[in-house]
Design a protein around this motif. Sequence first.
Motif, PDB file in Angstrom:
ATOM      1  N   GLU A   1      47.861  14.559 -37.007  1.00  0.00           N
ATOM      2  CA  GLU A   1      47.650  14.780 -38.445  1.00  0.00           C
ATOM      3  C   GLU A   1      46.219  14.448 -38.846  1.00  0.00           C
ATOM      4  OE1 GLU A   1      49.999  13.707 -42.574  1.00  0.00           O
ATOM      5  OE2 GLU A   1      49.878  12.160 -41.014  1.00  0.00           O
ATOM      6  N   ALA A   2      45.680  13.353 -38.330  1.00  0.00           N
ATOM      7  CA  ALA A   2      44.310  12.951 -38.670  1.00  0.00           C
ATOM      8  C   ALA A   2      43.300  13.995 -38.202  1.00  0.00           C
ATOM      9  CB  ALA A   2      43.994  11.590 -38.056  1.00  0.00           C
ATOM     10  N   ILE A   3      43.515  14.541 -37.016  1.00  0.00           N
ATOM     11  CA  ILE A   3      42.598  15.556 -36.498  1.00  0.00           C
ATOM     12  C   ILE A   3      42.703  16.840 -37.306  1.00  0.00           C
ATOM     13  CG2 ILE A   3      42.092  17.003 -34.486  1.00  0.00           C
ATOM     14  CD1 ILE A   3      42.983  14.604 -32.738  1.00  0.00           C
ATOM     15  N   GLU A   4      43.913  17.215 -37.692  1.00  0.00           N
ATOM     16  CA  GLU A   4      44.113  18.457 -38.452  1.00  0.00           C
ATOM     17  C   GLU A   4      43.606  18.356 -39.880  1.00  0.00           C
ATOM     18  OE1 GLU A   4      45.304  21.498 -37.345  1.00  0.00           O
ATOM     19  OE2 GLU A   4      45.021  20.531 -35.394  1.00  0.00           O
ATOM     20  N   THR A   5      43.706  17.177 -40.496  1.00  0.00           N
ATOM     21  CA  THR A   5      43.349  17.028 -41.916  1.00  0.00           C
ATOM     22  C   THR A   5      41.986  16.373 -42.130  1.00  0.00           C
ATOM     23  OG1 THR A   5      44.385  14.841 -42.062  1.00  0.00           O
ATOM     24  CG2 THR A   5      45.788  16.775 -42.508  1.00  0.00           C
ATOM     25  N   ASN A   6      41.430  15.794 -41.088  1.00  0.00           N
ATOM     26  CA  ASN A   6      40.186  15.019 -41.166  1.00  0.00           C
ATOM     27  C   ASN A   6      40.326  13.781 -42.049  1.00  0.00           C
ATOM     28  OD1 ASN A   6      37.571  14.688 -40.151  1.00  0.00           O
ATOM     29  ND2 ASN A   6      36.647  15.496 -42.030  1.00  0.00           N
ATOM     30  N   ILE A   7      41.559  13.283 -42.173  1.00  0.00           N
ATOM     31  CA  ILE A   7      41.798  12.000 -42.840  1.00  0.00           C
ATOM     32  C   ILE A   7      41.943  10.955 -41.750  1.00  0.00           C
ATOM     33  CG2 ILE A   7      43.338  10.684 -44.341  1.00  0.00           C
ATOM     34  CD1 ILE A   7      44.170  13.358 -45.599  1.00  0.00           C
ATOM     35  N   PRO A   8      41.000  10.031 -41.610  1.00  0.00           N
ATOM     36  CA  PRO A   8      40.974   9.141 -40.447  1.00  0.00           C
ATOM     37  C   PRO A   8      42.239   8.292 -40.317  1.00  0.00           C
ATOM     38  CG  PRO A   8      38.883   9.064 -41.610  1.00  0.00           C
ATOM     39  CD  PRO A   8      39.843   9.818 -42.492  1.00  0.00           C
ATOM     40  N   PHE A   9      42.595   8.030 -39.076  1.00  0.00           N
ATOM     41  CA  PHE A   9      43.729   7.166 -38.750  1.00  0.00           C
ATOM     42  C   PHE A   9      43.290   6.191 -37.669  1.00  0.00           C
ATOM     43  CE2 PHE A   9      47.478   6.487 -35.895  1.00  0.00           C
ATOM     44  CZ  PHE A   9      48.187   5.651 -36.749  1.00  0.00           C
ATOM     45  N   LYS A  10      43.522   4.905 -37.908  1.00  0.00           N
ATOM     46  CA  LYS A  10      43.161   3.869 -36.940  1.00  0.00           C
ATOM     47  C   LYS A  10      44.402   3.475 -36.139  1.00  0.00           C
ATOM     48  CE  LYS A  10      41.348  -0.869 -36.698  1.00  0.00           C
ATOM     49  NZ  LYS A  10      40.919  -2.049 -37.496  1.00  0.00           N
ATOM     50  N   PHE A  11      44.228   3.338 -34.836  1.00  0.00           N
ATOM     51  CA  PHE A  11      45.357   2.996 -33.972  1.00  0.00           C
ATOM     52  C   PHE A  11      44.852   2.276 -32.726  1.00  0.00           C
ATOM     53  CE2 PHE A  11      43.675   6.965 -32.484  1.00  0.00           C
ATOM     54  CZ  PHE A  11      43.856   6.960 -31.108  1.00  0.00           C
ATOM     55  N   GLY A  12      45.761   1.665 -32.001  1.00  0.00           N
ATOM     56  CA  GLY A  12      45.430   1.051 -30.725  1.00  0.00           C
ATOM     57  C   GLY A  12      45.600   2.059 -29.617  1.00  0.00           C
ATOM     58  N   GLY A  13      44.499   2.465 -28.991  1.00  0.00           N
ATOM     59  CA  GLY A  13      44.545   3.496 -27.967  1.00  0.00           C
ATOM     60  C   GLY A  13      44.038   3.004 -26.630  1.00  0.00           C
ATOM     61  N   ASN A  14      44.501   3.669 -25.577  1.00  0.00           N
ATOM     62  CA  ASN A  14      44.062   3.351 -24.217  1.00  0.00           C
ATOM     63  C   ASN A  14      43.026   4.375 -23.777  1.00  0.00           C
ATOM     64  OD1 ASN A  14      46.015   1.112 -22.987  1.00  0.00           O
ATOM     65  ND2 ASN A  14      47.161   2.381 -24.427  1.00  0.00           N
ATOM     66  N   VAL A  15      41.834   3.870 -23.462  1.00  0.00           N
ATOM     67  CA  VAL A  15      40.689   4.710 -23.112  1.00  0.00           C
ATOM     68  C   VAL A  15      39.904   4.017 -22.008  1.00  0.00           C
ATOM     69  CG1 VAL A  15      40.500   5.748 -25.421  1.00  0.00           C
ATOM     70  CG2 VAL A  15      39.282   3.616 -24.916  1.00  0.00           C
ATOM     71  N   LEU A  16      39.017   4.759 -21.360  1.00  0.00           N
ATOM     72  CA  LEU A  16      38.135   4.129 -20.386  1.00  0.00           C
ATOM     73  C   LEU A  16      37.199   3.144 -21.088  1.00  0.00           C
ATOM     74  CD1 LEU A  16      36.881   6.760 -17.785  1.00  0.00           C
ATOM     75  CD2 LEU A  16      38.460   4.854 -17.437  1.00  0.00           C
ATOM     76  N   ASN A  17      36.833   2.096 -20.373  1.00  0.00           N
ATOM     77  CA  ASN A  17      35.928   1.073 -20.912  1.00  0.00           C
ATOM     78  C   ASN A  17      34.473   1.522 -20.802  1.00  0.00           C
ATOM     79  OD1 ASN A  17      35.461  -1.452 -22.114  1.00  0.00           O
ATOM     80  ND2 ASN A  17      35.160  -2.454 -20.134  1.00  0.00           N
ATOM     81  N   THR A  18      34.228   2.783 -21.106  1.00  0.00           N
ATOM     82  CA  THR A  18      32.895   3.367 -21.006  1.00  0.00           C
ATOM     83  C   THR A  18      31.946   2.673 -21.977  1.00  0.00           C
ATOM     84  OG1 THR A  18      33.921   5.475 -20.455  1.00  0.00           O
ATOM     85  CG2 THR A  18      31.606   5.528 -21.111  1.00  0.00           C
TER      86      THR A  18
END
Length: 441
Positions: free
Chosen positions: A316-333
């Motif tokens: 929804e955030a990507i489609e509407t451009n209304i930011p959403f904060k969440f805990g995500g798993n990503v590389l420690n780049t």
Amino acid sequence: MLKITFLGAGSTVFAKNVLGDCMLVPALEGFEFALYDIDEQRLRDSENMLRNLQENLHKNIKIKAYLNRKEALTGAKYVINAIQVGGYRPSTVIDFEIPKKYGLRQTIADTVGIGGIFRNLRTIPVMLDFAKDMEEVCPDALFLNYTNPMAVLTGVMNRFTAIQTVGLCHSVQVCTKELFQSLGMDHEGIQEKVAGINHMAWLLEVKRNGEDLYPEIKRRARDKQKVKHHDMVRFELMEKFGYYVTESSEHNAEYHPYFIKSRYPELIEKYNIPLDEYPRRCENQIKNWETMREDLVHNKALEHVRSKEYGSRIIEAIETNIPFKFGGNVLNTGRLISNLPEKACVEVPCIADRSGITPTYVGELPEQLAALNRTNINTQLLTIEAAMTHKRDYIYQAAMLDPHTAAELSLDDIVLLCDELIEAHGDWLPRFKKNEIFAAL
């Protein structure tokens, strides 16, 4: 094409949660929900369930089940992954029963430990196949990974494929709420900061109106430890290391060398540790599935309330451009967590909007927390080495560095255990070769 593809759609309850949530997002009107699973009966069950839900919610979406994975993926904008390779039988049973012969007991066995290692080894090849298909038919899709072991699988996708991947868990969003409920504290209006690795992220800050709530949390937790409850391992970790960990006590009991010890069987009773918890849950689900199936699959009055899952909110955030904060798993780049390895997959606050997923910089964890995280990261990174090189030595070394396995077994027994597990899993695993270190064994 506006398309969300769900891999592992035979997970009917989870498909309802995530895709039911997506049905409630106005910005996703007109999307196709593409379903794929290798179990055709379970796939059709989920298709029927979602059609009933669609009709009751009066939603303008298209639901289509696919038996061909590449067709399901073609043109997808978002791909949701919720597979389990090898299932409960034979693979999970093997992961529990063979280690028991060596005196190695587990609770969940889906993240690290000997069970987590072997779940990774049979799942990584399938994930790489997904990525190969996606690079051909939907290279720009966002891959939302819900499959465990979260850190390794998300790390592999981001390090070795061109597919943008974020790993999503359930523990971050309920961590403080459930903690406060268990301690009889008011959860409203709190400010929190959570970071670490999946299933071992830390509640670094918890405040209300600028007041640090940790002193009161710890006081109440000490009082609660005087009687048995379900969260005793996490409270003990908080007492000894200073911070509360996101994932449950039954999980964390097997991530550390302190709690499940054959030499000290009284610890199981002391910390109320549910050994063999995951097999018990699986057996109950199998036993009750037909009743659940009737309530879900053939229920013409099926309803849905938006769940706690992050997936629909990110989309929804990507489609509407209304930011959403969440805990995500990503590389420690770029060292998002500066005292953890750059190759590690970390769980940090992320922002989703039209530009995609942007992880935030955390900085240093308290050193004792980073040290605990690194004990699990060591095993994760060596498991990846095993999967990508097909060298059996790395499997042994991943197990030797696992905190719980190392606390219980000798080096020679770890090698024997790994060899027996490799043999038992058979074609569920690729072929792994010994090299010079262990060639004589």
